[in-house]
Design a protein around this motif. Sequence first.
Motif, PDB file in Angstrom:
ATOM      1  N   ASP A  63       0.840  -1.194   0.000  1.00  0.00           N
ATOM      2  CA  ASP A  63       0.000   0.000   0.000  1.00  0.00           C
ATOM      3  C   ASP A  63       0.879   1.249   0.000  1.00  0.00           C
ATOM      4  O   ASP A  63       1.947   1.268   0.620  1.00  0.00           O
ATOM      5  N   TYR A 111      -9.213   4.356   2.485  1.00  0.00           N
ATOM      6  CA  TYR A 111      -9.196   4.373   1.009  1.00  0.00           C
ATOM      7  C   TYR A 111     -10.047   5.548   0.550  1.00  0.00           C
ATOM      8  O   TYR A 111     -11.084   5.363  -0.065  1.00  0.00           O
ATOM      9  N   TYR A 112      -9.603   6.757   0.863  1.00  0.00           N
ATOM     10  CA  TYR A 112     -10.473   7.924   0.674  1.00  0.00           C
ATOM     11  C   TYR A 112     -10.770   8.197  -0.784  1.00  0.00           C
ATOM     12  O   TYR A 112     -11.660   8.949  -1.115  1.00  0.00           O
ATOM     13  N   PHE A 113     -10.002   7.559  -1.687  1.00  0.00           N
ATOM     14  CA  PHE A 113     -10.259   7.788  -3.116  1.00  0.00           C
ATOM     15  C   PHE A 113     -11.457   6.981  -3.589  1.00  0.00           C
ATOM     16  O   PHE A 113     -11.943   7.194  -4.688  1.00  0.00           O
ATOM     17  N   LYS A 114     -11.932   6.041  -2.741  1.00  0.00           N
ATOM     18  CA  LYS A 114     -13.151   5.312  -3.091  1.00  0.00           C
ATOM     19  C   LYS A 114     -14.347   6.072  -2.543  1.00  0.00           C
ATOM     20  O   LYS A 114     -14.430   6.321  -1.346  1.00  0.00           O
ATOM     21  N   PRO A 115     -15.302   6.458  -3.400  1.00  0.00           N
ATOM     22  CA  PRO A 115     -16.425   7.251  -2.885  1.00  0.00           C
ATOM     23  C   PRO A 115     -17.226   6.516  -1.810  1.00  0.00           C
ATOM     24  O   PRO A 115     -17.722   7.150  -0.872  1.00  0.00           O
ATOM     25  N   GLU A 116     -17.331   5.163  -1.917  1.00  0.00           N
ATOM     26  CA  GLU A 116     -18.110   4.436  -0.907  1.00  0.00           C
ATOM     27  C   GLU A 116     -17.441   4.559   0.459  1.00  0.00           C
ATOM     28  O   GLU A 116     -18.106   4.716   1.475  1.00  0.00           O
ATOM     29  N   ALA A 117     -16.088   4.465   0.446  1.00  0.00           N
ATOM     30  CA  ALA A 117     -15.368   4.527   1.712  1.00  0.00           C
ATOM     31  C   ALA A 117     -15.540   5.900   2.346  1.00  0.00           C
ATOM     32  O   ALA A 117     -15.743   6.030   3.551  1.00  0.00           O
ATOM     33  N   LYS A 118     -15.506   6.917   1.488  1.00  0.00           N
ATOM     34  CA  LYS A 118     -15.676   8.277   2.003  1.00  0.00           C
ATOM     35  C   LYS A 118     -17.055   8.427   2.632  1.00  0.00           C
ATOM     36  O   LYS A 118     -17.199   8.930   3.744  1.00  0.00           O
ATOM     37  N   ASP A 130     -21.762  -0.505   6.798  1.00  0.00           N
ATOM     38  CA  ASP A 130     -21.101   0.341   5.799  1.00  0.00           C
ATOM     39  C   ASP A 130     -19.631   0.549   6.127  1.00  0.00           C
ATOM     40  O   ASP A 130     -18.810   0.773   5.234  1.00  0.00           O
ATOM     41  N   GLU A 135     -16.223  -0.829   4.489  1.00  0.00           N
ATOM     42  CA  GLU A 135     -15.442  -0.297   3.374  1.00  0.00           C
ATOM     43  C   GLU A 135     -13.980  -0.101   3.755  1.00  0.00           C
ATOM     44  O   GLU A 135     -13.120   0.015   2.894  1.00  0.00           O
ATOM     45  N   THR A 165     -11.848 -10.557  -3.943  1.00  0.00           N
ATOM     46  CA  THR A 165     -13.249 -10.178  -4.083  1.00  0.00           C
ATOM     47  C   THR A 165     -13.893 -10.374  -2.725  1.00  0.00           C
ATOM     48  O   THR A 165     -13.386 -11.135  -1.894  1.00  0.00           O
TER      49      THR A 165
END
Lengths: 104, 622
Positions: free
Chosen positions: B107, B154-161, B237, B240, B354
Motif C-alpha cells: 500500500d 481508502y479515501y479515493f473510493k467514494p463508498e469509503a468516504k 457500511d 469499506e 473479491t
Amino acid sequence: MSSIPLAAYLLLALILFCIGLFGALTKRNAVIVLISIELMLNAVNINLVAFAKYSINPGLTGQIFSLFTITVAAAEAAVGLAILIALYRNRQTVNVDEMDSMKR
Amino acid sequence: MLQNSWLIPLFPLLSFVLLLIFRKSKSEGTAWIGVLLTGLSLILSIGVWIAVWQGDGIKVEGTWFEIGERAITMGYEINPLNALMLVIVSLVSFLVHLYSKGYMHGDERFPVFFAYLGLFSFAMLGLVLSPNLLQLYMFWELVGLGSFLLIGFYYFKPEAKAAAKKAFVMTRIGDVGLFIGMVLLFWQVGSFEYDEIFASVRNGDISSGMLTLTALCIFVGAIGKSGQLPLHTWLPDAMEGPTPVSALIHAATMVAAGVYLVAAMYPLFQASETALTVVAIVGGVTAIFAASIGLMQKDIKRVLAYSTVSQLGYMMLALGASGYVAGIFHLTTHAFFKALLFLAAGSVIHAVHTQNIEEMGGLWKKLRLTGPLFLIGALAISGVPLLSGFFSKDEILASTYADGRYGLFWLAVVAAFMTAFYMFRLFFLVFTGKPRGDQSGVHESPSVMTLPMLVLGVLAIVAGYLNTAWFGTFLTDYLAGGPVELAHGDHHGPSWIPIVATAASLLGIGLAYLIYQKGTLSRNWITRSLPGLSNVIYNKWYVDEGYDATFVKGTKGLSKLGVLFDKYIVDGLVAAVVSGVQGLSKVGSSLQNGQVQTYGTFAIFGIVILLLIVALTGGYFT
C-alpha cells in the motif's frame, strides 16, 4: 382726512404681492419675472407707507424708508437687467426654463 | 506494576507520533514500530491483569481544573473490568498490527495506516483507563475519530468516504445522548467520578425519574457506538475500510466500547428497572433483527458485520437482564472469535481479491490454514459445545431466563439459530463446493498474517473456560472484586437451556449444510415461498431507505424551505429597503431641477406651512 381704513391698504398690498409672487414663480420670460419682483417690492412699499400713516404713533420714518427701498429697487433692477443682457448675449434666450445651470 | 499502568496508552501514542514523522517512508519496516510498541502495551496490560487477578487495584488522580468548589480531575484507574478490557484491546490491537504488516503489503500509505492504528489504540486504551465520565468522553470522541480515519483510509473510493462520514454522523447522534446524560449526572451529583456517582446512586440522592433519564441518555451513547438498533446502519457500511480495521475496531474494540460503557456505569442502570428493561429489549431486538439481515447478504464482510451487530445485541440483552458477568464474558469471547473471523475473511479476500461470496467456493483445499481457522471461528460463534461461544451464549440465555424475560429468551434462541445458519452458509459457500470465480493466483497468506489468526484461534477455543459451570467460575469471582455488586443467586437457569441452545445451533448448521453443501433443499425455497419477506430482509428491512426518506429528505426539505425563506423573506426585506431608499432619492433628485422658480415655489410653501403652524398654535411650536 379720508375714511379709507388701514385694512384696505393692506389688502391692496397683499393682492399686489401675490400677483408679483405668482408672476415671479410662473412666468417664462425673465423680463416679466423682474417686473413681477418690482411689483412685490412695491407691495412692501405700500405697507410701509400705510403703517407710517395709520400706526399708533404716526411719523415719517416709514415714508423715508420706502424712498430708500425705491432707490435700492431701481439699482437692483439695473443690475438685474444687466445680468439679463449678459445672459442673453451668451445663450440667445431669456426663457427662465432654459436657465438650469444650477443643476450642472 | 499498577503504578505504571498509565504507560499503556502512551506506547501506541508514541507509535502514532513516530509513524507520522516517518509517514513518507517507503520502507515497510515502519510497521515494526507499531508492532513493537503495542507489544509493550500488551505485556504491561497482562502484567496489570495478573496483579488485579491477585486482588490489587489502583486509582490515581490529579486536579485538572476547578469550577468554583468543584474540582475536575484527570487520572487513571484499574479495576477488574477495565483490566480485562485492557488485555482484550491491547491483545487484539497487537495481533492486528502484526496481521496488517502482511495485509497492507504494497500500500502506498503504509506508515500512515499504522499511525492511525496507533492513534486508535491509544484512544481505546485511554477510554478504558478513564476514572471519570469527562475523560471517558474525550477518549470516546478520539476513538470515533480513529474509526473515521481508518474507515475512510481508502479515501479515493467514494463508498469509503461516504461510509466514514456516515459512521461519524451516526455515532455522533449517540454521543449527544451520552453528553446529555453526563451533564445531567454532573448537575445531580456534582462530579464526573464513577465512585461519587455510584455513591450518590446508592444513597438515593437522585430521584428515580432522573436516574432512569440519565441511564437512558448514557445508553443512547452506547447504542450509537455499539451499532444497536436504530443506529446500527453505520456498522455494515464501515466494512469499506481495510479488513484489519474491521477486525480491530468494528468487531473487538470500539463497538464493544458501548457495552463497556453500560458495564462501567452498571450501578446506575441497576438502580432503574426501566433502564434495564430498555437495554434488554433493544439488545434482544437488535440481536434477531441483525441476524435476519445476515441471512441474505452476499458480501463476506457484511455478513460478519451484521453478525457483530447481532452479537453486540446479545451483550446488551445480557446486561439488561442483570447478567453482568454474562455480558462481559460474551464481550471477551466475541472479541476473540469475531476478530479471528474477520482476519480469516481478510485472508480470503487477500487471496481471491473479491468480497462477493458468490464468486468464491472451494477454497478449503487452497487455504489450508485459513479454512480450519475460519471453521473454528464459525463453530465458536454458532455456540457449538466446548468452544468459547457456547459458554458465553449459554450464560446469556440462562441469565435472560432467570430474569424472567421469557419473550426475549426465545428471541435470543431464534437469533442463535439464525447465527449458526448464516455463519455456515458463509462457510459452505466460501470453502466448499466448486470454485465459482477465477482462482488462478490463489495462495495461502504469509505467516505474518496466519500467526495472529492462530493465536486468536486458540483463544477462541479456550477463552470460554474462563467461566464455566463445570470447571469454575473464574470470571465471576474476578469481576466480583469490582465496583459492581453482582446479584447473588444462581444465574444458571434450568439445565435444559444448554440443550436448547445447542439444538438451535446444530439445527442452523444442519440446515445450512442441507441447503448449501448437499443441495438437498433448493437454495431458493425460502425466497420462493415467502417472496415479500425475503425481499424485505434482503434489503436490510429498508432501514437505510427509511432514514433516507425521513431524516435525509426531511433535512433536505427543511433546508430548501430555509433557502426559500432566505431568498424571499430576508433578501426580500433587504431589497425592499434598498428600493424604498432609491425611490425616495429619485423623488428628491427630481426636485433638484436647477430652476430657481421651482426652488422659490418650495421656499414659499415652506414659509406658508411655518406661518400656518404659528397661526394655529399661536406661537413658536409651543
